[in-house]
Design an enzyme around this catalytic site. Structure first.
Site, PDB file in Angstrom:
ATOM      1  N   ASP A 296       3.233 -34.892   6.663  1.00 53.91           N
ATOM      2  CA  ASP A 296       2.458 -35.858   5.884  1.00 53.91           C
ATOM      3  C   ASP A 296       3.387 -36.734   5.053  1.00 53.91           C
ATOM      4  OD1 ASP A 296       0.194 -34.743   6.874  1.00 53.91           O
ATOM      5  OD2 ASP A 296      -0.327 -33.624   5.060  1.00 53.91           O
TER       6      ASP A 296
ATOM      7  N   TYR B  91       0.816  -1.217   0.000  1.00 57.21           N
ATOM      8  CA  TYR B  91       0.000   0.000   0.000  1.00 57.21           C
ATOM      9  C   TYR B  91       0.845   1.260   0.000  1.00 57.21           C
ATOM     10  CZ  TYR B  91      -4.489  -2.277   0.253  1.00 57.21           C
ATOM     11  OH  TYR B  91      -5.600  -2.970  -0.072  1.00 57.21           O
TER      12      TYR B  91
END
Lengths: 770, 381
Positions: free
Chosen positions: B261, B113
């Site tokens: 995982d 921004y």
């Protein structure tokens, strides 16, 4: 009919039956029949077979009447060497009819500034069918049969009982003749119901028909005596239907204006259109409709929109040049008349055996004892003394053999020899093509596009008849982008409105591979894109597929020429499109660099405090160097390229083409077309070149003024030449400036450095940046 | 926001921070000078930006980390594809200068921004999205050889920690034993000047892939029972998480065990934690933990733990491709254990998530699986 059945009467079977019947009613005898057998007046025949002349429905009747009158006017003006100025007024005589009324009574008046007609010829010209100078000769002209205007008058008489009204002034110093003619269909003669002298020419009454005519004539721009010192005015009252759209009077005049850029045409349409009706479909079916077509443009109706002067015809599709209070003005594009055409003798290869036999007979009758040798040389073109004697030898005759001694087999042999002989093609000075320059002028006038190209082929021959094909295309601008392109066809400068797909030109367009020129084209059909294709065939005899003269017959020679002309235009378009793409890329490049330089300078200077102006200039100089190509194009018409960008997205908003909305729009303001016309006039005829025309902003005070002055000087033709020629010279003198931006008053590329900001050139203002 | 870097950084401005800022400022000015000098000399301004590509990444076998090579690419103003990035680089450099001047810090989004406005005279914005801005900031980090925090920029918080450790974050003492069910959320900047370790009783760190698994461990008070620190990185761990793990490993000597995982993505996460990533190779010496261990889930677990068929998630073509790529990484290529593991995954033909162990029992993973593996020292290096 009855005559032929009489001949069959004596057959056995029918004889029996007639005997039986004869008991009840007495059968006709050869004598009683003979009493009934008489000449059929041609007029009477056509009164019963009006469809043959294009009066098959009320809508077409209006069109045909206008067409015949306008064709006559143009032919007359050209023969007399006058630049045509034609005004068409269609008055609705039943303005209060219910909205559902399918037809109405109209008075159609066509006024021209032609040579006028001497009093004693008026009845012959307007009152007799098949009276004319055009039928028997091989000469390029609009009309051919000489039945048009008198048939229209007759149609009017039949449907309304009102005679045809004619004013004609052959000498500007003398009063005009006012004559009313009623056709007697039985005698094929016109009966004069009124004959007086008047000074009311052109009719003052017409100036007060609509608000638009009042406004224009208030400025001396509508039917002023100054513009019509001589001329003819024809008024016909008829039962008909006026509608816009395909096959309408509007379209006909619009296309006529394109093919005849030397003519100024004004149309005052009736105050309202007839109710739309289903049985109009046959008319519309004839030509494939395109999206750009305006069928019912409410804006064109001055009654629903009283300030029609502010509105513009629909922005898409070929449009008229100006509209004031509903009056459409198609201005003159060029101030030269087409060259006069010569009449030619038939070419041996172009005649039929029957015609040859008839010609032999006629020659025998006119030249007692004339020889075949002389006959061949006199009655045909391109037959030299040597080839004449060769023909004589070949059919076993000598140079002294009389025409009367030629037997039928010999004539047949002669006909065969004609086909096998090697004769030079017929002369082509009998043709008056529109010409590349005028084609462009015409298209510019009628089509708001961005790119125009034209091509005129050399004359060629089909069946011994010379012809010449011309093609022109208009691309981009306000034309609808996603539709099939529109093909407009002309034969001897007359627009062909119906039966497009039966026409040779349509086939030629579909057979041309437009994909080669960066256009889309579904297999075997018209190319798709913002494109108008114009094809013109000039010939001493245009081979129409039917008497209604709506489509050109598909001769291989003709189609080949058409394709070659189209290919030439296509190549120019392809080059332009590629170039445009390149320029666009380049200017985008430049745009990107210049866009960021300001930001970079600001940031860098904030960090290390370097002099921002110096840094900015240094970077800008480098950016310019790197996009030198874009710079070059920008100076000439770079801004134009930016304006075209929306086209890429299929958006057709061309800045300035839509009027600014200023209420004081002058009646004939300088339009884009006019501005572009200056350019056309400046270009050399032999080098059509690529053109791209940029719209001029209309309506803002300054330009309007300049527009008005241009317009008002256009009044009398002689004085009009000077002001238009001046800028022409100027443009022509500019070195290496084939592509002068047409937006003359909008100040094309000023010399001070411009930078592109958001697609618009603004002067470099460093102070603004920091 | 839990953290107020702007205020606290003021109070803890140390000499070293000031020095650091001075150095950063110097390299920003150098960058700007490079542009203005070349431009005024009528030469084309350009930046040399070290390449963050695989081809410019070197595997340092000795140190066990990925390092960035010497290759650089040029960013030119007068190049159609680079002009905008060039401008963006200048804008961010200027923004960083502003931040240093006011001694404040901005998030990556904040930087987006700060640099965002409409380019003068156009309708174009300087940055079309935050990704563009983030990329430019990474470029600046690399080309200036400065860390993100040195540029006064921080990233979004990601990752959670809980366990037997007390830290000081921006002057506040935080006891990570008392963080409730939510845990301490790991800030983007965990450099020693922001975060110090005060007291640590933990013996190791267990890093799990996702917060769901982490929640399971926390609820079962795993870290209390086993005296450890429990962290999670929300998938691919952010720089803050990786830096914290690296500091716990190097400064406190805690071993790092990873529970991820059993799929190529899990293997890749481990690879990044252990050796570093290609895009952040320039920070590897600060982020990589060559010492990290992979305790599961392993391809053999399907059989060993007697899991049901239902936990299988079939490998798709992309997974297979990815697994083969990972197997070919030089740091895995010579590791027989890993070659066997990836081979096992491929021959299984399916993936397994950590949560698949829940099918055995809700607390199977915390009470049996991990303790057993740790005890048996059954892990991959």
């Amino acid at each position: 009919m009855s005559a032929s059945s009489t001949l069959l009467e004596p057959s056995a079977e029918s004889g029996k039956r007639s005997k039986v019947m004869a008991k009840d009613t007495p059968r006709a005898t050869a004598e009683t029949m003979a009493a009934k057998q008489r000449d059929i007046s041609v007029a009477e025949f056509f009164a019963k077979n009006r469809h043959l002349l294009g009066f098959d429905n009320p809508r077409k009747a209006v069109l045909t009447t206008v067409k015949e009158a306008v064709d006559n006017s143009l032919d007359a003006c050209e023969e007399a060497g006058i630049l045509p100025d034609i005004t068409v007024v269609i008055e609705d005589l039943q303005p209060d009819r219910p909205a559902s009324a399918k037809s109405s009574r109209y008075r159609i008046t066509v006024v021209d500034n032609g040579p006028g007609i001497v009093r004693k010829q008026v009845e012959n010209v307007f009152g007799r069918l098949l009276f004319g100078s055009k039928f028997h000769r091989l000469k390029m002209s609009r009309g051919q049969q000489g039945i048009g205007i008198s048939a229209a008058g007759m149609y009017g008489l039949i449907t309304t009982g009102k005679p045809m009204m004619i004013q004609t002034r052959p000498k500007s110093t003398l009063p005009a003749h006012h004559i009313e003619l009623a056709m007697n269909t039985k005698t094929n003669r016109a009966e004069v119901t009124l004959d007086e002298e008047t000074d009311d020419f052109p009719l003052k009454r017409l100036r007060d028909v609509t608000p638009g005519t009042r406004e224009l004539s208030g400025q001396g721009l509508f039917l002023s005596q100054r513009d019509y010192p001589t001329g003819t005015s024809v008024s016909i009252e008829l039962e008909g239907r006026y509608q816009k759209g395909r096959g309408s009077v509007d379209e006909f005049l619009e296309l006529t204006a394109i093919a005849n850029p030397h003519a100024k045409i004004t149309l005052v349409p009736p105050s309202r259109e007839s109710a739309v009706e289903e049985d109009d479909v046959p008319l519309l079916k004839a030509a494939k409709r395109t999206k750009g077509e305006v069928d019912e443009d409410p804006k064109a109706d001055p009654r629903t929109l009283p300030d029609a002067s502010l509105t513009q015809p629909a922005p898409t599709g070929p449009t008229v040049t100006t509209e004031v209070g509903g009056v459409l003005v198609y201005p003159r594009g060029v101030t030269e008349l087409p060259p006069e055409t010569k009449e030619i003798q038939p070419h041996p290869k172009g005649i039929e055996l029957g015609t040859l036999l008839q010609m032999l007979k006629d020659y025998e009758a006119s030249e007692k004892g004339g020889t075949l040798y002389k006959f061949l040389q006199e009655k045909f073109c391109r037959v030299s003394a040597q080839s004449a004697s060769t023909f004589c030898e070949k059919i076993g005759a000598t140079s002294r053999t009389k025409v009367s001694d030629i037997e039928s087999p010999q004539a047949e042999k002669l006909f065969k020899e004609f086909q096998e002989s090697k004769l030079p093609p017929p002369p082509t000075d009998c043709l008056a093509p529109i010409g590349v320059r005028q084609l462009l002028a015409g298209l510019l006038k009628g089509v708001r596009a961005e790119f125009y190209a034209a091509s005129s082929r050399e004359a060629e021959v089909y069946r011994g008849r010379p012809f010449q094909i011309e093609a022109a295309i208009a691309f981009g601008g306000e034309l609808p982008a996603d539709d099939s392109s529109r093909v407009i066809r002309f034969a001897n400068r007359v627009p062909l409105l119906f039966q497009q797909s039966a026409c040779s030109s349509f086939k030629a367009v579909a057979e041309t591979t437009w994909r080669n020129y960066n256009l889309q084209q579904p297999r075997g059909s018209l190319p798709v894109g913002p494109l108008v294709i114009m094809i013109h065939m000039a010939s001493v005899w245009v081979p129409f597929t039917s008497e209604s003269k709506e489509a050109i017959a598909d001769y291989d020679e003709i189609r080949k020429e058409m394709k070659l002309a189209l290919m030439e235009c296509g190549r120019k378009l392809g080059t332009y499109l590629r170039k445009r793409q390149k320029m666009q890329r380049e200017s985008e490049r430049r745009d990107i660099f210049e866009r960021y330089i300001g930001e970079i300078t600001k940031a860098v200077s904030a960090i290390n405090g370097v002099d921002d102006k110096k840094l900015y200039d240094a970077l800008l100089t480098q950016a310019r160097k790197r996009t030198a190509i874009a710079d070059l194009e920008l100076d000439e018409d770079g801004k134009a390229i930016k304006d075209d960008e929306p086209l890429e997205d299929g958006v057709l908003i061309v800045e300035g083409a839509i009027p600014g909305g200023g209420g004081d729009t002058p009646p004939v303001a300088q339009t884009k077309a006019e501005a572009a016309m200056l350019k056309v006039l400046g270009s050399r005829d032999d080098e059509p070149g690529l053109m791209d025309v940029k719209p001029v902003k209309r309506g803002s005070g300054k330009e309007s003024k300049s527009g008005r002055s241009t317009a008002s000087t256009k009044g009398p033709e002689k004085s009009a030449k000077k002001p238009t020629e001046k800028p022409t010279e100027k443009l022509a003198k500019e070195p290496a400036r084939e592509k002068v931006s047409a937006s003359a008053p909008a100040a094309p590329a000023p010399k001070p450095r411009m930078r592109l900001v958001n697609g618009k050139a603004v002067p470099v203002d460093d102070a603004k940046l920091f | 926001m839990a953290k107020k870097p702007a205020e606290t950084s003021k109070s803890t401005i140390s000499k070293s921070v000031k020095e650091r800022d001075k150095k950063t400022l110097g390299s920003i000015v150098d960058l700007a000078d490079g542009v203005s000098k070349t431009a005024l000399a009528m030469r084309e301004p350009k930046f040399a930006i070290p390449m963050r590509t695989k081809s410019n990444t070197i595997w340092n076998k000795k140190r066990g980390i990925l390092q960035m090579g010497d290759g650089t690419s040029e960013r030119e103003l007068f190049n159609l594809n680079q002009a905008k990035q060039f401008m963006q680089t200048c804008l961010h450099a200027s923004s960083i200068k502003d931040l240093i001047a006011v001694e404040k810090t901005l998030s990556l989004r904040g930087m987006f921004y700060k640099g965002l406005h409409t380019v003068a005279g156009t309708k174009e914005k300087t940055f079309s999205d935050q990704d563009e801005s983030d990329g430019i900031l990474e470029d600046l980090e690399v080309s200036m050889g400065a860390l993100r925090e040195e540029l006064h920029i921080f990233a979004k918080k990601k990752g959670t920690m809980i366990g037997n450790i007390t830290i000081i974050d921006s002057g506040d003492e935080i006891d990570c034993r008392k963080m409730g069910s939510g845990g301490y959320s790991i800030p983007s900047i965990v450099e020693p000047d922001v975060m110090q370790f005060k007291k640590c009783d933990a013996k190791f760190v267990l890093h799990v892939e996702k917060d769901t698994v982490w929640g399971r461990f926390n609820e079962d008070k795993f870290w209390q029972k086993h005296n450890c620190i429990l962290t999670e990185g929300g998938g691919q761990p952010s720089r803050g998480v990786r830096r914290l793990l690296q500091r716990l490993n190097t400064e406190l000597g805690l071993p790092i065990y990873c529970l991820l995982d059993c799929d190529p993505w899990g293997h890749y996460i481990f690879s990044v934690i252990k050796q570093g990533s290609i895009s952040l190779a320039f920070e590897s010496q600060r982020l990589a933990i060559p010492d990290a261990k992979f305790i599961g889930v392993r391809s053999k677990d399907y059989k060993e733990c007697k899991l049901s068929d239902d936990v299988q998630i079939l490998l798709n073509d992309n997974d297979i491709k990815r697994a083969k790529e990972i197997a070919a990484y030089p740091w895995f290529e010579e590791n027989r254990g890993w070659q066997k593991e990836i081979q096992g995954l491929l021959s299984n033909g399916f993936k397994m998530e950590v949560e698949s162990l829940i099918t055995k029992d809700i607390s199977y993973v915390t009470e049996e699986y991990v303790p057993q593996r740790l005890k048996a020292k059954d892990w991959l290096d």
